[in-house]
Design an enzyme around this catalytic site. Sequence first.
Site, PDB file in Angstrom:
ATOM      1  N   ARG A  46      60.584  39.863  37.084  1.00  0.00           N
ATOM      2  CA  ARG A  46      59.336  39.416  37.727  1.00  0.00           C
ATOM      3  C   ARG A  46      59.634  38.237  38.642  1.00  0.00           C
ATOM      4  NH1 ARG A  46      57.280  40.697  32.384  1.00  0.00           N
ATOM      5  NH2 ARG A  46      57.304  38.531  31.664  1.00  0.00           N
ATOM      6  N   LYS A 137      41.758  30.799  41.409  1.00  0.00           N
ATOM      7  CA  LYS A 137      41.027  32.061  41.576  1.00  0.00           C
ATOM      8  C   LYS A 137      40.447  32.514  40.238  1.00  0.00           C
ATOM      9  CE  LYS A 137      42.274  36.592  41.206  1.00  0.00           C
ATOM     10  NZ  LYS A 137      42.999  37.834  41.494  1.00  0.00           N
ATOM     11  N   LYS A 221      35.826  35.447  48.012  1.00  0.00           N
ATOM     12  CA  LYS A 221      36.710  36.623  48.045  1.00  0.00           C
ATOM     13  C   LYS A 221      35.904  37.839  47.609  1.00  0.00           C
ATOM     14  CE  LYS A 221      41.058  38.423  46.210  1.00  0.00           C
ATOM     15  NZ  LYS A 221      42.458  38.091  45.950  1.00  0.00           N
TER      16      LYS A 221
HETATM   17  P1  13P Z   1      43.817  43.678  45.485  1.00  0.00           P
HETATM   18  O1  13P Z   1      43.944  43.288  46.935  1.00  0.00           O
HETATM   19  O2  13P Z   1      44.948  44.506  44.985  1.00  0.00           O
HETATM   20  O3  13P Z   1      42.458  44.226  45.168  1.00  0.00           O
HETATM   21  O4  13P Z   1      43.987  42.341  44.650  1.00  0.00           O
HETATM   22  C1  13P Z   1      43.367  41.207  45.051  1.00  0.00           C
HETATM   23  C2  13P Z   1      43.084  40.360  43.883  1.00  0.00           C
HETATM   24  O5  13P Z   1      43.483  39.218  43.826  1.00  0.00           O
HETATM   25  C3  13P Z   1      42.273  40.929  42.812  1.00  0.00           C
HETATM   26  O6  13P Z   1      41.800  39.910  42.012  1.00  0.00           O
END
Ligand code: 13P
Length: 342
Positions: A46, A137, A221
Amino acid sequence: MNLAELNKVAEAMVASGRGILAADESTGTIKKRFDTLGVESTPDNRRDYREMLFRTGDAMSKYISGVILYDETIRQAAKDGTPLVKLIEKAGSIPGIKVDKGTKPLPFCPGEVVTEGLDGLRERLVEYRGLGAKFAKWRAVIDIADGAIPSYTCIRTNTHALARYAALCQDEGIVPIVEPEVLMDGGHDIDRCYQVTEMVLKLQFEELYFQRVTLEGMVLKPNMVVPGKKSAKRASVDEVAEKTLRVLRACVPAAVPGIAFLSGGQSDEEATAHLDAMNRMGPLPWRLTFSYGRALQHAPQKAWSGKSENVAAAQRAFNHRAMMNGLAATGQWKADLERKAA
Ligand code: 13P
């Protein structure tokens, strides 16, 4: 809380022509990705994979404004002993951290989930800040299905948790990425996605207001407005762009510095084309960019396939996707550019 500093970081995360690399797959999720490549998911593998991405010079210095890390990764060092966070910073990009603890079934709402992780969050934010994270996030998941899904309970509970997370982040000097994701699984059409996304975003900004979150110091987001994967009614690039922009204009205050989309299961090129089309439809009140996980990593992951001799090819693939999305973030992408690279 230093508002000017939060705003500066938020603006840098959505700087013109740049977007975010979501490399915050949990150990379970990255294992699934590695399984498809036949690569064993060990801490070293990883690390090697992510180190390869963060050492992709052009992508990182020109197109990737920030990287969302997972708890394990923010603590890892590159093979030569340099902390991965330092690699990201040296490339001119900003390190961030996923802080939610994943989803659990939501009581009395069969089939729906709530994202957990508020307990002890302040202490974890302090630690992550010490490790170099400037933003965080938290992802909430709203499904669309027949009948009563999504329920008001699910949307209310998840948007409330997101707002509480965002307030804690700002109080600790960390910019929150607020991610209420309406999933594109299922057979619903694009208008149903519009309707649900509208409700989610309306409630989200109400909750943020009640938790006293400063909009200038956050990044949204969201999902794009798209038909469910199993829907027979497909939508054109322009329809997705128009409907997504319409719902964002109706729901997202202009005080928010930027919106960085998730890719959500769209193909690499679809995710790029949709972002590009929206940016061509400006002027817009906020910066519109990407915060892609899968749509940035599919190609390099496949090219790498766990072999050190493939690192250069994988970095080329990552550079290419980062550049395509960087162009889309200013409405300058062209489908020809994809063909030329192929
Ligand atoms: P994806 O762009 O693969 O949807 O992932 C973004 C992400 O951070 C999901 O929480």
